[in-house]
Design a protein around this motif. Structure first.
Motif, short mmCIF file in Angstrom:
data_model
loop_
_atom_site.label_atom_id
_atom_site.label_comp_id
_atom_site.label_asym_id
_atom_site.label_seq_id
_atom_site.Cartn_x
_atom_site.Cartn_y
_atom_site.Cartn_z
N HIS A 27 0.84 -1.20 0.00
CA HIS A 27 0.00 0.00 0.00
C HIS A 27 0.88 1.26 0.00
O HIS A 27 0.58 2.23 -0.69
CB HIS A 27 -0.90 0.02 1.23
CG HIS A 27 -2.00 -0.99 1.19
ND1 HIS A 27 -2.69 -1.38 2.33
CD2 HIS A 27 -2.54 -1.71 0.17
CE1 HIS A 27 -3.60 -2.27 2.00
NE2 HIS A 27 -3.52 -2.49 0.70
N PHE A 64 0.21 3.63 -3.01
CA PHE A 64 -0.80 4.66 -2.74
C PHE A 64 -0.29 5.89 -1.99
O PHE A 64 -1.10 6.78 -1.69
CB PHE A 64 -1.97 4.05 -1.95
CG PHE A 64 -2.75 3.02 -2.71
CD1 PHE A 64 -3.42 3.35 -3.87
CD2 PHE A 64 -2.82 1.71 -2.25
CE1 PHE A 64 -4.15 2.39 -4.57
CE2 PHE A 64 -3.55 0.75 -2.93
CZ PHE A 64 -4.22 1.10 -4.10
N ARG A 76 -3.69 9.34 4.21
CA ARG A 76 -4.62 8.33 3.73
C ARG A 76 -4.70 7.14 4.67
O ARG A 76 -3.73 6.80 5.36
CB ARG A 76 -4.18 7.81 2.35
CG ARG A 76 -4.40 8.79 1.24
CD ARG A 76 -3.89 8.27 -0.08
NE ARG A 76 -4.51 8.98 -1.20
CZ ARG A 76 -4.15 8.89 -2.46
NH1 ARG A 76 -3.16 8.08 -2.80
NH2 ARG A 76 -4.78 9.56 -3.41
N ILE A 92 -5.72 3.18 3.83
CA ILE A 92 -6.10 2.17 2.85
C ILE A 92 -6.86 1.09 3.60
O ILE A 92 -6.33 0.49 4.54
CB ILE A 92 -4.88 1.58 2.12
CG1 ILE A 92 -3.91 2.69 1.70
CG2 ILE A 92 -5.34 0.74 0.95
CD1 ILE A 92 -4.50 3.76 0.82
N THR A 116 -10.44 2.24 -4.52
CA THR A 116 -9.12 2.53 -5.08
C THR A 116 -9.17 2.79 -6.58
O THR A 116 -8.23 3.37 -7.13
CB THR A 116 -8.14 1.37 -4.81
OG1 THR A 116 -8.71 0.14 -5.28
CG2 THR A 116 -7.85 1.24 -3.32
N ASN A 143 -8.80 6.61 -7.50
CA ASN A 143 -7.56 7.23 -7.06
C ASN A 143 -6.89 7.91 -8.25
O ASN A 143 -7.24 7.66 -9.41
CB ASN A 143 -6.68 6.11 -6.48
CG ASN A 143 -5.34 6.59 -6.02
OD1 ASN A 143 -5.22 7.68 -5.49
ND2 ASN A 143 -4.33 5.78 -6.23
#
Length: 373
Positions: free
Chosen positions: A153, A157, A164, A166, A322, A325
Motif C-alpha cells: 500500500h 498509494f 490516507r 487504505i 481505489t 484514485n
C-alpha cells in the motif's frame, strides 16, 4: 536474477469465493496490472476446506491431501491466467502465493499461522519459481504475521499531500495508516469484514454474499445487539493486532445471538453490516485521526450499503474505492498484486513486513523460495 519483469500474485481469502490471480509488470517502483481473473474453487474441495478451518479438528492425512490439492488448484489458476493473457510461463519471474489460510493464531505461547497450497506442487506444475509462506518469518520475529499488504500500500498509494487510510474489506477488514509523503505508521485488522454477513446469508438464503447489501438494507439495526457485538474484547485491544474467521466465526455469532432468539434474520444482517461499518470507522477515527481520505479495496468495496453507511460514519472524510484514485487500481486485485510485489521483495532480499504494523522486532525478508528447476 533480474527482478524487473512479470510477476504473478495468487490470493485466496477466508470467504473462499475464488482464487484471485494477477499478472503484474513491475519496473523499479512502477506497477502495471496486465491481466487478472478469479479462478473458482470446486464445491467438493471448498466443503473439505470449510470442514478443516476454525475450531474443527482435521487429521494429518486430510491436511496433507488438502495441501496438495490446493497447490494443484493454484497451478490451474496460474495456467488459466497465462492462457488468457497469452503469456508464456518462461516470461514470469516468480509467483507470489499467499495460500489458503486454515488457521491464524498469533498468540503465545506458540503463535502460528497456517496457509496451505503446496508451493512445491505449484512450482512443479507451472515451471515457475514460487515464493510462499510469507507470514511465519514475521511471526518468528515476534510479529502478528498480518497484515502484510501495508508495505505494498505504501509503495502504491502514498500521496505527497494527503493523509490516507487504505482499507481492505475482505472476510476480515484491515487498515493501513499512510501519512502524506511519509511511511506507514500503523495498520491492523479491525475485525469482521464480509465474513459474518456472508455466513448469515448463506445459512438463511443459500447465497454466497449479500449483493450490494440489499438484504441488509431490508432490515432494521437492532441497537442492543450491535452494542453487544461491539463490546467484544477484540475491538478494545490496542494494535498491533490481527484476527481471522477462526475467531469471528459462526460459533462466535451463535453465542452472541443467544440473548436475541426472536430477532428477524434480515434485522440481524442489517446489524452485522453495522458491526463491520462501525468497527472500521471507530478504528480509523481512534488510530488515524488525521486521515483526509479512505481508499477501499476488497470485495466489500462493492457493497453499496456498506460503503454508504461507512461514509456517514466517517463524517467529512471521503470514502471511495481505489479505482477512483489518481492512479486507479481495481479494488478486486490489490491484494493479489501485493503478493506479486512481495515475491519480488523476497527475491531482492528486501523486507516485506513493517514492524510498526505487525509488531515484529525488526524488518525481515519474508517467505521461502521454491525454484522452477
Amino acid at each position: 536474477m533480474s527482478t524487473d519483469g512479470y510477476f504473478i500474485g495468487l490470493m485466496s481469502g477466508t470467504s473462499m469465493d475464488g482464487i484471485d490471480a494477477a499478472l503484474v509488470q513491475i519496473k523499479q517502483d512502477s506497477f502495471r496490472l496486465i491481466h487478472s481473473l478469479s479462478h473458482s474453487w470446486p464445491a467438493e474441495l471448498t466443503s473439505r476446506l470449510a470442514a478443516a478451518t476454525g475450531d474443527n479438528p482435521v487429521d494429518l492425512r486430510e491436511l496433507g491431501q488438502l495441501d496438495v490439492l490446493c497447490g494443484e488448484l493454484f497451478a490451474g489458476a496460474t495456467r488459466h491466467l497465462l492462457t488468457e493473457a497469452e503469456m508464456a510461463a518462461t516470461r514470469i519471474t516468480a509467483i507470489g502465493s499467499h495460500g489458503q489460510t486454515l488457521f491464524h493464531h498469533p498468540h503465545p505461547p506458540a503463535p502460528f499461522s497456517m496457509q496451505i497450497g503446496d508451493p512445491n506442487t505449484l512450482a512443479e506444475r507451472t515451471g515457475i519459481t514460487v515464493v510462499a509462506d510469507f507470514r511465519r518469518r514475521d511471526m518468528a520475529a515476534g510479529g502478528q504475521g498480518a497484515p502484510l499488504v501495508p508495505a505494498f500500500h505504501q509503495a502504491l498509494f502514498r500521496h505527497a499531500r494527503r493523509n490516507r487510510v487504505i482499507l481492505n474489506i475482505g472476510g476480515i477488514a484491515n487498515i493501513t495508516v499512510l501519512p502524506a509523503a511519509g511511511d506507514v505508521t500503523g495498520g491492523f485488522d479491525t475485525g469482521p469484514g464480509n465474513c459474518l454477513m456472508d455466513r448469515w446469508i448463506q445459512h438463511h438464503q443459500g447465497l454466497r454474499f449479500d449483493e450490494g447489501g440489499r438484504w441488509a438494507a431490508s432490515g432494521q439495526v437492532i441497537e442492543p445487539l450491535l452494542q453487544h457485538f461491539l463490546n467484544d474484547a477484540y475491538f478494545s485491544l490496542n494494535p498491533p493486532k490481527s484476527t481471522g474467521t477462526e475467531y469471528f466465526s459462526e460459533s462466535w455469532l451463535r453465542k452472541k445471538l443467544q440473548g436475541f432468539p426472536t430477532a428477524a434474520p434480515e434485522d440481524i444482517q442489517a446489524t452485522l453490516l453495522q458491526l463491520t461499518c462501525q468497527s472500521i470507522a471507530r478504528a480509523i477515527l481512534r488510530w488515524a485521526e488525521d486521515t483526509q481520505e479512505v481508499l477501499v479495496c476488497g470485495g466489500g468495496s462493492h457493497n453499496a450499503r456498506l460503503m454508504d453507511d461507512l461514509s456517514q460514519q466517517m463524517r467529512d472524510i471521503p470514502v471511495q474505492p481505489t479505482s477512483r484514485n489518481e492512479k486507479p487500481v481495481d479494488p478486486d486485485w490489490v491484494e493479489a498484486m501485493a503478493f506479486a510485489w512481495l515475491a519480488r521483495q523476497t527475491l531482492q532480499h528486501k523486507p516485506g513486513n513493517i514492524p510498526d504494523v505487525t509488531g515484529a522486532c525488526r524488518p525481515v525478508v519474508l517467505g521461502g523460495i521454491y525454484p522452477a528447476a
